[in-house]
Design an enzyme around this catalytic site. Structure first.
Site, PDB file in Angstrom:
ATOM      1  N   GLY A  47      47.706  53.072  44.644  1.00  0.00           N
ATOM      2  CA  GLY A  47      47.163  52.635  45.936  1.00  0.00           C
ATOM      3  C   GLY A  47      45.734  52.155  45.856  1.00  0.00           C
ATOM      4  O   GLY A  47      45.234  51.851  44.780  1.00  0.00           O
ATOM      5  N   LEU A  49      44.857  49.301  47.069  1.00  0.00           N
ATOM      6  CA  LEU A  49      45.248  48.032  46.450  1.00  0.00           C
ATOM      7  C   LEU A  49      44.128  46.997  46.529  1.00  0.00           C
ATOM      8  O   LEU A  49      43.489  46.828  47.568  1.00  0.00           O
ATOM      9  CB  LEU A  49      46.506  47.486  47.140  1.00  0.00           C
ATOM     10  CG  LEU A  49      47.723  48.425  47.127  1.00  0.00           C
ATOM     11  CD1 LEU A  49      48.924  47.735  47.775  1.00  0.00           C
ATOM     12  CD2 LEU A  49      48.080  48.882  45.711  1.00  0.00           C
ATOM     13  N   HIS A  50      43.904  46.325  45.398  1.00  0.00           N
ATOM     14  CA  HIS A  50      42.925  45.236  45.338  1.00  0.00           C
ATOM     15  C   HIS A  50      43.640  44.018  44.760  1.00  0.00           C
ATOM     16  O   HIS A  50      44.852  44.056  44.514  1.00  0.00           O
ATOM     17  CB  HIS A  50      41.708  45.659  44.522  1.00  0.00           C
ATOM     18  CG  HIS A  50      42.052  46.240  43.177  1.00  0.00           C
ATOM     19  ND1 HIS A  50      42.654  45.503  42.179  1.00  0.00           N
ATOM     20  CD2 HIS A  50      41.922  47.496  42.683  1.00  0.00           C
ATOM     21  CE1 HIS A  50      42.844  46.266  41.120  1.00  0.00           C
ATOM     22  NE2 HIS A  50      42.432  47.495  41.403  1.00  0.00           N
ATOM     23  N   GLY A  52      43.813  42.835  41.894  1.00  0.00           N
ATOM     24  CA  GLY A  52      44.525  43.081  40.639  1.00  0.00           C
ATOM     25  C   GLY A  52      45.955  43.528  40.921  1.00  0.00           C
ATOM     26  O   GLY A  52      46.917  43.012  40.344  1.00  0.00           O
ATOM     27  N   HIS A  53      46.094  44.482  41.852  1.00  0.00           N
ATOM     28  CA  HIS A  53      47.440  44.944  42.224  1.00  0.00           C
ATOM     29  C   HIS A  53      48.238  43.794  42.846  1.00  0.00           C
ATOM     30  O   HIS A  53      49.435  43.650  42.594  1.00  0.00           O
ATOM     31  CB  HIS A  53      47.348  46.078  43.254  1.00  0.00           C
ATOM     32  CG  HIS A  53      46.682  47.319  42.762  1.00  0.00           C
ATOM     33  ND1 HIS A  53      45.471  47.745  43.229  1.00  0.00           N
ATOM     34  CD2 HIS A  53      47.074  48.243  41.837  1.00  0.00           C
ATOM     35  CE1 HIS A  53      45.134  48.878  42.625  1.00  0.00           C
ATOM     36  NE2 HIS A  53      46.079  49.204  41.784  1.00  0.00           N
ATOM     37  N   GLY A 164      49.489  46.121  34.363  1.00  0.00           N
ATOM     38  CA  GLY A 164      48.303  45.294  34.159  1.00  0.00           C
ATOM     39  C   GLY A 164      47.718  45.504  32.772  1.00  0.00           C
ATOM     40  O   GLY A 164      47.654  46.630  32.272  1.00  0.00           O
ATOM     41  N   GLN A 165      47.264  44.395  32.202  1.00  0.00           N
ATOM     42  CA  GLN A 165      46.594  44.470  30.905  1.00  0.00           C
ATOM     43  C   GLN A 165      45.256  45.205  31.011  1.00  0.00           C
ATOM     44  O   GLN A 165      44.703  45.657  30.021  1.00  0.00           O
ATOM     45  CB  GLN A 165      46.377  43.053  30.370  1.00  0.00           C
ATOM     46  CG  GLN A 165      45.991  43.027  28.909  1.00  0.00           C
ATOM     47  CD  GLN A 165      45.670  41.625  28.443  1.00  0.00           C
ATOM     48  OE1 GLN A 165      46.464  40.702  28.668  1.00  0.00           O
ATOM     49  NE2 GLN A 165      44.514  41.459  27.827  1.00  0.00           N
ATOM     50  N   SER A 203      40.120  50.304  41.483  1.00  0.00           N
ATOM     51  CA  SER A 203      39.942  51.112  42.696  1.00  0.00           C
ATOM     52  C   SER A 203      38.672  51.956  42.590  1.00  0.00           C
ATOM     53  O   SER A 203      38.060  52.308  43.588  1.00  0.00           O
ATOM     54  CB  SER A 203      41.146  52.025  42.900  1.00  0.00           C
ATOM     55  OG  SER A 203      42.324  51.265  42.805  1.00  0.00           O
TER      56      SER A 203
HETATM   57  P1  AMP Z   1      46.424  51.913  39.329  1.00  0.00           P
HETATM   58  O1  AMP Z   1      46.639  51.830  40.806  1.00  0.00           O
HETATM   59  O2  AMP Z   1      44.992  51.904  38.928  1.00  0.00           O
HETATM   60  O3  AMP Z   1      47.232  53.004  38.665  1.00  0.00           O
HETATM   61  O4  AMP Z   1      46.995  50.553  38.736  1.00  0.00           O
HETATM   62  C1  AMP Z   1      48.310  50.139  38.978  1.00  0.00           C
HETATM   63  C2  AMP Z   1      48.615  48.945  38.126  1.00  0.00           C
HETATM   64  O5  AMP Z   1      47.716  47.888  38.446  1.00  0.00           O
HETATM   65  C3  AMP Z   1      48.449  49.207  36.621  1.00  0.00           C
HETATM   66  O6  AMP Z   1      49.498  48.553  35.915  1.00  0.00           O
HETATM   67  C4  AMP Z   1      47.113  48.592  36.318  1.00  0.00           C
HETATM   68  O7  AMP Z   1      46.964  48.183  34.983  1.00  0.00           O
HETATM   69  C5  AMP Z   1      47.128  47.401  37.259  1.00  0.00           C
HETATM   70  N1  AMP Z   1      45.771  46.914  37.519  1.00  0.00           N
HETATM   71  C6  AMP Z   1      44.720  47.655  37.942  1.00  0.00           C
HETATM   72  N2  AMP Z   1      43.617  46.887  38.009  1.00  0.00           N
HETATM   73  C7  AMP Z   1      43.983  45.638  37.622  1.00  0.00           C
HETATM   74  C8  AMP Z   1      43.299  44.389  37.466  1.00  0.00           C
HETATM   75  N3  AMP Z   1      42.000  44.273  37.730  1.00  0.00           N
HETATM   76  N4  AMP Z   1      44.000  43.326  37.053  1.00  0.00           N
HETATM   77  C9  AMP Z   1      45.333  43.435  36.768  1.00  0.00           C
HETATM   78  N5  AMP Z   1      46.028  44.571  36.897  1.00  0.00           N
HETATM   79  C10 AMP Z   1      45.371  45.659  37.308  1.00  0.00           C
END
Ligand code: AMP
Length: 296
Positions: A47, A49-50, A52-53, A164-165, A203
């Site tokens: 969550g 969410l930005h 990237g998500h 995400g990478q 986040s």
């Molecule tokens: P999280 O909510 O941080 O667990 O991330 C969820 C998914 O979003 C994971 O696969 C992360 O690698 C991906 N993610 C987080 N930040 C970015 C970003 N800036 N660009 C691309 N993917 C992202």
């Protein structure tokens, strides 16, 4: 009169059918899964969410129309209770973003739903990839990640799962787990989305002070420097580059946890660089821990 009534009908707005379904329990989720049997692309998130998500959701949409997003701040992957306590949880804004992106299902369970009290815990791990870097700095982190991701995969039964990478080590750990355990799905890699100055979106960036936010670009600068050094002279040894990356981070008040040049699949050290490598950095800026990477 009749004419007026007709006009009224003509101007009536089509009633808005909510397309986003939000499930909090496994039973509801599974019932819906069974009743509809769609071809799903799953985007696991915690969550807040930005963009990237949203990029992950966009990529998922290119694979199939049926995109499912999980929003679950997974307690078992946090090794610091203050990090877990401070993790942002703007669920209303997240649901609105999912609806706008055309997501079909959001799975947003409480911790007790995912880890019911009294259930004996199991463990999945990928030892050769999880002892260093994030694994070394966050004991138990990858066991928590693998367990919850495998649970989500088993619950949603997706054909595609997007990662995400940005979290490079996590991505290759999940890829290895999926390959070794013959999971019937494909992992879709999604490139890192960055702010205008190069900072990888996260986040946790919300928790940076104004001053820290300016210095957070130090991670990107360290990675750009590594890329430049490798492009200028591919015979640089890893240690020289790693030490230059650490200095670039420290110049921005980032206390490095690690700065490393590694093999992109095995994460083993590379002495002389003569193929693709991954540059991995992580460090602390005040109370916030940030990480980033480049495939070079
Ligand atoms: P999280 O909510 O941080 O667990 O991330 C969820 C998914 O979003 C994971 O696969 C992360 O690698 C991906 N993610 C987080 N930040 C970015 C970003 N800036 N660009 C691309 N993917 C992202």
């Amino acid at each position: 009169m009749a004419r007026r009534a007709n006009l009224g009908l003509f101007h009536r707005r089509p009633c808005k059918i909510p397309s986003l379904k939000v499930f909090h329990t496994i039973t509801e989720l599974r019932e819906h899964r069974r009743a509809t049997d769609p071809l799903i692309a799953l985007v696991p998130t915690m969550g807040a969410l930005h963009e990237g998500h949203l990029k992950l959701i966009e990529e998922a949409k290119r694979l199939t129309d049926e995109v499912w997003v999980s929003i679950f701040v997974n307690p078992t992957q946090f090794n610091e209770s203050s990090d877990l306590a401070h993790y942002p949880r703007p669920i209303e804004a997240d649901l609105a973003a999912c609806e706008k992106m055309g997501v079909s299902v959001v799975f947003n369970p409480e911790p007790d739903e995912v880890y019911p009290p009294g259930v004996v815990a199991s463990s999945v791990d990928v030892p050769s990839l999880t002892t260093q870097f994030e694994g070394a700095h966050r004991p138990g982190h990858f066991a928590g990640v693998c367990r919850v991701v495998l649970k989500l995969m088993n619950l949603c039964e997706p054909r595609f799962v997007c990662f995400g990478q940005k979290d490079y080590q996590q991505m290759i750990v999940i890829e290895a787990m999926a390959a070794d355990l013959n999971l019937p799905l494909l992992i879709q890699r999604v490139p890192t989305v960055r702010e205008a100055d190069g900072l990888a979106m996260s986040s946790r960036n919300q928790r940076l002070s104004e001053e820290e936010r300016k210095h957070a670009v130090g991670l990107f600068k360290a990675l750009t420097l590594a890329q430049q050094m490798i492009k200028e002279d591919e015979h640089f040894d890893s240690e020289t580059i790693e030490s230059a990356m650490r200095q670039a981070m420290q110049a921005h008040h980032i206390e490095p946890d690690y700065a490393a040049i590694r093999h992109p699949v095995t994460l083993e050290p590379v002495d002389l660089i003569d193929g693709e490598v991954v540059a991995l950095v992580a460090g602390r800026l005040g109370s916030v821990r940030l990480l980033d990477n480049f495939l070079i």
